[in-house]
Design an enzyme around this catalytic site. Sequence first.
Site, PDB file in Angstrom:
ATOM      1  N   HIS A   1      58.848  68.384  63.494  1.00  0.00           N
ATOM      2  CA  HIS A   1      58.911  67.691  62.203  1.00  0.00           C
ATOM      3  C   HIS A   1      59.923  66.562  62.214  1.00  0.00           C
ATOM      4  O   HIS A   1      60.875  66.569  62.985  1.00  0.00           O
ATOM      5  CB  HIS A   1      59.230  68.658  61.058  1.00  0.00           C
TER       6      HIS A   1
ATOM      7  N   TYR B   1      58.461  72.441  54.198  1.00  0.00           N
ATOM      8  CA  TYR B   1      57.720  71.843  55.309  1.00  0.00           C
ATOM      9  C   TYR B   1      56.294  71.584  54.854  1.00  0.00           C
ATOM     10  O   TYR B   1      55.676  72.461  54.223  1.00  0.00           O
ATOM     11  CB  TYR B   1      57.695  72.774  56.516  1.00  0.00           C
TER      12      TYR B   1
ATOM     13  N   GLU C   1      59.557  67.402  56.890  1.00  0.00           N
ATOM     14  CA  GLU C   1      60.426  68.286  56.120  1.00  0.00           C
ATOM     15  C   GLU C   1      61.098  67.467  55.031  1.00  0.00           C
ATOM     16  O   GLU C   1      61.535  66.336  55.284  1.00  0.00           O
ATOM     17  CB  GLU C   1      61.497  68.895  57.045  1.00  0.00           C
TER      18      GLU C   1
HETATM   19 FE   FE2 Z   1      64.592  70.211  60.143  1.00  0.00          FE
END
Ligand code: FE2
Length: 308
Positions: free
Chosen positions: A215, A256, A266
């Site tokens: 992410h 997320y 995120e």
């Molecule tokens: Fe993170």
Amino acid sequence: MAMTGVLRPGHTQLRVLDLEESVNFYKNVMGLVETGRDKSGRVYFKCHDERDHNSLVLREADRAGMDHYAFKVLNRETLQRLDSDLRAYGIHTERIPAGEMLETGERIQFEAPTGHIFELYADKTEVGDGLGYLNPDVIIEDRKGISPLRLDHWQIHGGDLDGSRDLFVNVLGFSVVERIVAKDGKTDLAVWLSCSIKAHDIAFVRDERDNTLHHAAYLLESWDHVLRTADLMSKKRVSIDIGPLRHGITRGTTIYAFDPSGNRFETFCGGYNFYPDMKPYVWTEEEMGAAVFYHTRTLNERFLTVVT
Ligand code: FE2
């Protein structure tokens, strides 16, 4: 001046499957500010509280994921020194001339042992945050969507975690802030590294899938902002992976979710301040669930397996 060397995550170039769908998502749902388009069709964005021209570059491609991850360094002398230090360490570097990316100076590019392409740069046109530098206001009106303050950090996966960790610590000056250690008591399964006083600027996770993105994280202002972001994600039918919740690692609060191409991002808030004299926190493999998701103390399968 206490902070030298590598300053912060500066920008990334993200591959997306449908450019205009993604532009609409990052502009109207994520609430980033579009700052330009270049001849090759790439689209540039910044967060509203960032002062440099761009922190996200979208490139249309036939598979999702990240082309490269770039850190801003203090100045051109630092860029030259780090280029020399990388080469002395045995890392091949290439220079990308100023202007290859809009409003961005020369970049030094190299591949880390985990297979990711990193860049360092010193110069990027300052466009400001819209508040002015003399007697600035404190709010920006007409913010759209989630509207994070800034790009915060990345979590990326690859096999040679030890190699990338050592490169970042020994050459680029990062500190290990937290670790998850395997049952053997010595193997790092994941490390959280900081080049600043943030709880982390980048995290590496041991994973046989080299050069993968887990992410990219964007900073929110408060827990209230996290909750409002979850409300917006539901309203806009954003695919949420998990959250809102709190991390054990960094103590941040978070959600997320996935962009339209399946790239996880995120929306993050909090985390303690870190100074280089502080010892790392260590989590055991048995408590990995609490390290990541502090309340439920268990990991979900999708969080563990999906990367781009
Ligand atoms: Fe993170």
